[in-house]
Design a protein around this motif. Structure first.
Motif, mmCIF file in Angstrom:
data_model
loop_
_atom_site.group_PDB
_atom_site.id
_atom_site.type_symbol
_atom_site.label_atom_id
_atom_site.label_comp_id
_atom_site.label_asym_id
_atom_site.label_seq_id
_atom_site.Cartn_x
_atom_site.Cartn_y
_atom_site.Cartn_z
ATOM 1 N N HIS A 1 0.867 -1.182 0.000
ATOM 2 C CA HIS A 1 0.000 0.000 0.000
ATOM 3 C C HIS A 1 0.899 1.226 0.000
ATOM 4 O O HIS A 1 1.709 1.399 0.908
ATOM 5 N N GLU A 2 0.771 2.070 -1.011
ATOM 6 C CA GLU A 2 1.540 3.314 -1.062
ATOM 7 C C GLU A 2 0.616 4.472 -0.711
ATOM 8 O O GLU A 2 -0.474 4.604 -1.272
ATOM 9 N N THR A 3 1.052 5.325 0.227
ATOM 10 C CA THR A 3 0.191 6.426 0.671
ATOM 11 C C THR A 3 0.147 7.549 -0.362
ATOM 12 O O THR A 3 -0.754 8.382 -0.327
ATOM 13 N N ALA A 4 1.144 7.582 -1.250
ATOM 14 C CA ALA A 4 1.179 8.551 -2.354
ATOM 15 C C ALA A 4 2.229 8.060 -3.343
ATOM 16 O O ALA A 4 2.959 7.111 -3.051
ATOM 17 N N ALA A 5 2.299 8.709 -4.491
ATOM 18 C CA ALA A 5 3.278 8.294 -5.510
ATOM 19 C C ALA A 5 4.706 8.543 -5.027
ATOM 20 O O ALA A 5 4.945 9.406 -4.175
ATOM 21 N N ASN A 6 5.644 7.793 -5.572
ATOM 22 C CA ASN A 6 7.077 7.956 -5.294
ATOM 23 C C ASN A 6 7.398 7.915 -3.798
ATOM 24 O O ASN A 6 7.865 8.903 -3.231
ATOM 25 N N PRO A 7 7.144 6.792 -3.143
ATOM 26 C CA PRO A 7 7.388 6.710 -1.698
ATOM 27 C C PRO A 7 8.834 7.027 -1.337
ATOM 28 O O PRO A 7 9.775 6.586 -2.013
ATOM 29 N N ARG A 8 8.995 7.810 -0.281
ATOM 30 C CA ARG A 8 10.330 8.154 0.213
ATOM 31 C C ARG A 8 10.743 7.225 1.355
ATOM 32 O O ARG A 8 11.928 7.073 1.639
ATOM 33 N N TYR A 9 9.767 6.652 2.031
ATOM 34 C CA TYR A 9 10.011 5.734 3.142
ATOM 35 C C TYR A 9 9.302 4.413 2.874
ATOM 36 O O TYR A 9 8.309 4.374 2.138
ATOM 37 N N SER A 10 9.812 3.352 3.503
ATOM 38 C CA SER A 10 9.127 2.058 3.455
ATOM 39 C C SER A 10 8.980 1.521 4.872
ATOM 40 O O SER A 10 9.894 1.669 5.699
ATOM 41 N N ILE A 11 7.824 0.920 5.145
ATOM 42 C CA ILE A 11 7.603 0.211 6.407
ATOM 43 C C ILE A 11 7.293 -1.234 6.046
ATOM 44 O O ILE A 11 6.302 -1.520 5.372
ATOM 45 N N ILE A 12 8.182 -2.135 6.448
ATOM 46 C CA ILE A 12 8.015 -3.573 6.200
ATOM 47 C C ILE A 12 7.446 -4.170 7.472
ATOM 48 O O ILE A 12 8.077 -4.121 8.529
ATOM 49 N N TRP A 13 6.224 -4.732 7.395
ATOM 50 C CA TRP A 13 5.454 -5.112 8.589
ATOM 51 C C TRP A 13 5.171 -6.616 8.557
ATOM 52 O O TRP A 13 4.499 -7.100 7.651
ATOM 53 N N LEU A 14 5.678 -7.340 9.550
ATOM 54 C CA LEU A 14 5.579 -8.801 9.597
ATOM 55 C C LEU A 14 4.430 -9.239 10.514
ATOM 56 O O LEU A 14 4.363 -8.834 11.680
ATOM 57 N N HIS A 15 3.554 -10.074 9.982
ATOM 58 C CA HIS A 15 2.368 -10.543 10.724
ATOM 59 C C HIS A 15 2.732 -11.604 11.768
ATOM 60 O O HIS A 15 3.862 -12.095 11.824
ATOM 61 N N GLY A 16 1.742 -11.988 12.555
ATOM 62 C CA GLY A 16 1.927 -13.016 13.570
ATOM 63 C C GLY A 16 1.626 -14.418 13.050
ATOM 64 O O GLY A 16 1.222 -14.606 11.891
ATOM 65 N N LEU A 17 1.814 -15.392 13.909
ATOM 66 C CA LEU A 17 1.647 -16.808 13.571
ATOM 67 C C LEU A 17 0.244 -17.091 13.037
ATOM 68 O O LEU A 17 -0.761 -16.711 13.643
ATOM 69 N N GLY A 18 0.186 -17.771 11.884
ATOM 70 C CA GLY A 18 -1.098 -18.213 11.335
ATOM 71 C C GLY A 18 -1.881 -17.143 10.601
ATOM 72 O O GLY A 18 -2.923 -17.433 10.022
ATOM 73 N N ALA A 19 -1.397 -15.903 10.625
ATOM 74 C CA ALA A 19 -2.055 -14.826 9.866
ATOM 75 C C ALA A 19 -1.367 -14.726 8.501
ATOM 76 O O ALA A 19 -0.663 -15.637 8.086
ATOM 77 N N ASP A 20 -1.573 -13.611 7.791
ATOM 78 C CA ASP A 20 -0.806 -13.355 6.577
ATOM 79 C C ASP A 20 -0.693 -11.845 6.399
ATOM 80 O O ASP A 20 -1.060 -11.081 7.298
ATOM 81 N N GLY A 21 -0.160 -11.428 5.268
ATOM 82 C CA GLY A 21 0.091 -10.011 5.063
ATOM 83 C C GLY A 21 -1.153 -9.138 5.086
ATOM 84 O O GLY A 21 -1.054 -7.927 5.297
ATOM 85 N N ASN A 22 -2.322 -9.747 4.899
ATOM 86 C CA ASN A 22 -3.565 -8.959 4.948
ATOM 87 C C ASN A 22 -3.938 -8.542 6.364
ATOM 88 O O ASN A 22 -4.770 -7.651 6.554
ATOM 89 N N ASP A 23 -3.327 -9.177 7.364
ATOM 90 C CA ASP A 23 -3.762 -8.996 8.746
ATOM 91 C C ASP A 23 -3.622 -7.548 9.220
ATOM 92 O O ASP A 23 -4.514 -7.022 9.873
ATOM 93 N N PHE A 24 -2.501 -6.908 8.877
ATOM 94 C CA PHE A 24 -2.269 -5.544 9.362
ATOM 95 C C PHE A 24 -2.487 -4.478 8.293
ATOM 96 O O PHE A 24 -2.416 -3.293 8.596
ATOM 97 N N ALA A 25 -2.777 -4.886 7.053
ATOM 98 C CA ALA A 25 -3.009 -3.890 6.003
ATOM 99 C C ALA A 25 -4.106 -2.879 6.376
ATOM 100 O O ALA A 25 -3.963 -1.683 6.100
ATOM 101 N N PRO A 26 -5.204 -3.301 7.059
ATOM 102 C CA PRO A 26 -6.247 -2.327 7.409
ATOM 103 C C PRO A 26 -5.809 -1.262 8.416
ATOM 104 O O PRO A 26 -6.524 -0.284 8.637
ATOM 105 N N ILE A 27 -4.627 -1.439 9.026
ATOM 106 C CA ILE A 27 -4.168 -0.465 10.018
ATOM 107 C C ILE A 27 -3.717 0.833 9.353
ATOM 108 O O ILE A 27 -3.680 1.883 9.996
#
Length: 220
Positions: free
Chosen positions: A8-34
């Motif tokens: 998910h990019e908050t705007a074009a040409n991102p200057r920062y990246s946040i790599i967010w790792l989910h918990g056991l048994g979840a997947d990458g969709n788990d924290f996307a709504p945050i």
């Protein structure tokens, strides 16, 4: 091969990246709504990367296969740590960081974040990463591979700011486990901001607010 991820990019040409790792048994969709709850409109453009952990059998869950950053043998998280699985996941995080470099975001503008065992890998990978990161977010988690930590930690990230949030009623990663990891890191001189919340193994609105404030200082 880079792990598949929700992005998910908050705007074009991102200057920062946040790599967010989910918990056991979840997947990458788990924290996307945050993202909409967390992001301040004043922040520079950010790319959020929510990778899916590999699928593997998990001993504590009767050997059932699920997305996991490493195997867990018992509720005592010190019992026979899956060092091979942890180190493989640290390697996966390094590959994700390298991809951000290739997309124009250097390490000093990358934040590693994770919840539960995702937070354990964020800490283990981030504090070993050879180039300075913007910050590490550790939610409801602990520091794994701690016996090897002193000899493997990276001087580049010795002063990297760490946000740590933990529930006082967490039945999965008990509060004392987080406190012990916090104290170890503080004894090594890390800049760790510690928060507790009246919750179980979860994330709450107050924590997201504190995290927004902390990230505002990192994303200037």
């Amino acid at each position: 091969m880079t792990l598949p991820a929700v992005e998910h990019e908050t705007a074009a040409n991102p200057r920062y990246s946040i790599i967010w790792l989910h918990g056991l048994g979840a997947d990458g969709n788990d924290f996307a709504p945050i993202v909409p709850e967390l992001v301040d409109p004043a922040w520079p453009p950010i790319r959020f990367v929510f990778p899916h952990a590999p699928v593997r059998p998990v001993t504590i869950n009767n050997g059932m296969s699920m997305r996991a950053w490493y195997d867990i043998a018992a509720f005592d998280l010190d019992a026979r740590q899956d060092e091979a699985g942890m180190r493989a996941s640290i390697g996966e995080v390094e590959t994700l960081i390298a991809r951000e470099h290739s997309r124009g975001v250097p390490s000093e503008r990358i934040v590693l974040a994770g919840f539960s065992q995702g937070g354990a890998i964020a800490l283990a990978a981030g504090l070993r990463h050879p180039e300075k990161l913007a910050g590490i977010i550790a939610l409801s988690t602990y520091l794994p591979l701690h016996a090897a930590f002193a000899g493997e930690r990276s001087a580049a990230n010795a002063t990297t700011p760490i946000f740590w949030g933990h529930g006082t009623a967490d039945p999965v990663v008990i509060l004392q486990r987080g406190v012990d990891s916090r104290d170890l890191l503080l004894s090594q001189g890390y800049a760790l901001e510690w928060h507790t919340y009246p919750m179980a193994h979860a994330v709450c609105a107050e924590e997201i607010g504190d995290l927004r404030h902390w990230l505002t200082q990192r994303l200037s």
